[in-house]
Design an enzyme around this catalytic site. Sequence first.
Site, PDB file in Angstrom:
ATOM      1  N   CYS A   1      11.865 -18.513  16.100  1.00  0.00           N
ATOM      2  CA  CYS A   1      10.466 -18.190  16.309  1.00  0.00           C
ATOM      3  C   CYS A   1       9.740 -18.117  14.966  1.00  0.00           C
ATOM      4  O   CYS A   1       9.965 -17.189  14.170  1.00  0.00           O
ATOM      5  CB  CYS A   1      10.382 -16.857  17.058  1.00  0.00           C
ATOM      6  SG  CYS A   1       8.776 -16.046  16.977  1.00  0.00           S
TER       7      CYS A   1
ATOM      8  N   CYS B   1       7.760 -14.947  14.097  1.00  0.00           N
ATOM      9  CA  CYS B   1       8.680 -13.826  13.868  1.00  0.00           C
ATOM     10  C   CYS B   1       9.145 -13.818  12.417  1.00  0.00           C
ATOM     11  O   CYS B   1       9.248 -12.762  11.783  1.00  0.00           O
ATOM     12  CB  CYS B   1       9.933 -13.950  14.745  1.00  0.00           C
ATOM     13  SG  CYS B   1       9.651 -13.814  16.497  1.00  0.00           S
TER      14      CYS B   1
END
Lengths: 112, 486
Positions: free
Chosen positions: A34, A37
């Site tokens: 991600c 993230c």
Amino acid sequence: MQGQVLQIKSQAEWKSLVLENPKPVIVDFYADWCGPCKVLKPKLHSLHEQSQGKWELAVVNVDIDDLQKISGQYASQGIPAVYLFNKGQQISTFLGNNEAKAKEMALKAATL
Amino acid sequence: MDIEQEYDLFVIGGGSGGLACAKQAAKLGAKVALADFVKPSPLGTKWGLGGTCVNVGCIPKKLMHFAATLGELRHDQVEAGWIDTQVDSKHNWEKMVENVNNHIRKLNFGYKNQLLRQDVKYYNKLAEFIDANTIKLTDNKGQIETVRAKTILIAVGGRPSYPENIPNIQNLVITSDDLFWLQENPGKTLVIGASYVALECGGFLHGIGNEVAIMVRSILLRGFDQEMAEKIGQYMEEKGIRFIKGSVPDMIEATEDNKRKVTWIINGQKQEEIFDTVLVATGRVSDTQKLNLDKVGVKMNKNGKILCSADDKTSVANIFAIGDCVEGRPELTPTAIKCGQLLANRLYNNGNELMSYEFVATTVFTPLEYGCIGYSEEDAIKKFGEEKITVYHSIFKPLEWNYFEMHSGESCFAKLIVLNDNRRIIGFHYLGPHAGEVTQGYAVAIKMGVTKEQFDSTVGIHPTCSEELVQVTAVKGIDDAQKEGC
């Protein structure tokens, strides 16, 4: 120990290190695949380092099988999903790589 | 054995069809569970929830095809004035694969969450039938549980098949199951097959700079319009992809340095060559062998594809099947999705709409892309008769191709097949850039029964490639497809 990040690996650890932690805990629901993230992670780490031990930082990797139920509950709208817990209660949450909200959450955690 | 949960609907297979049906059924109030389990490929490749399209099909394929087209654009960039573009810079396979795989994992996660939010119970376990209402689920540690359901949907899709004449072939070659997760560039690659999988993969591997040969037994793209298939092949050859025609491999062996020595026979002569990787794309087989279907009485054809009626019912009253594992269905994601949704509507909302497979648009993402809707010329002739149709054709050159002089003025091609008595367009064929984007809109018109005259009365958007389709006047057999002059 100040500066140490709690890596949650099991349901048992979720209970003991997050819900039953005597200090407030900021939990980061995260995955290596991600992009946002990966951008938010060092910002959270740096806020934690500056917190002078007032709150803990925990990371839940949403790909861990044993944590599917918990990830499903807290990360079902997407990741990064960040939560502030205090004495087992959810105080606040934000979604996405949002530095302003992260700072706000860190400030709140320090006052609890 | 403790029988545990009872469900209204149990779906076996978490791919395009299975997920769509499960979600729709749950939305309509049914109690639904879904089991998805990926059996690793012979080389050990495995992946998450989402099925073939998401993990080892459409998604990674299109991303890698796009990566290759970006490389080809470098020449155009130079002529369009950009400074410092390196036309012969190298491609970083690892970086592309990492980005592609990360995107796929994001999709896996998204599907898991969708199931959770829709209250569909997800089992990451391998399912098999015990009886028509009972399913045995085995996880990757061998632990077993059992579930019961009123209705069961089989949506297990397919897996790549291997030629049978070569010993140990499964350990010597890769398939599309492995290609998109390969951690290292496959290098000099022999692709065996003439399917769209073979041509698309061979195409993008060449586009990123690999030496590629494609070995084909006979024709390209069986089942597709053959005039278009030949042009696709011709374009790929002109780009530098080597076709080894009229052959199948006779032998494949590992060399001492772990390359592959491939032997084949052409005109009675034995040929051999060393490749880094051999990619087999000779077809796919329905993944029904381990389901225990014989025991419950679900009938299949001799290739393992399940026999269903138009309403997706199998030979067992409470068992349905959709998608690639069913005989006669196109092996496409959008048709499986729609079919799954319509089935859920019929089962849980008194719907009666059946899936229609007429005039389904599709696109082959070869180096020069090909979009089509409806009949190939061969199928139109077979069904209606040559004298009952008129074929319009046109060779064209995209405007943007005029920067870089090496672009061909004759490769792009459009063809319309028209039924004479009602002037309906029953076949649409476009070979050119952005074929998927060009073709999609026309699918709406063709499904509605658009005529050639309605096409002709539509004003084109200029300057585009798509406008060729509403301006084509040359008739095959009478006029040249190539326009004269500027």
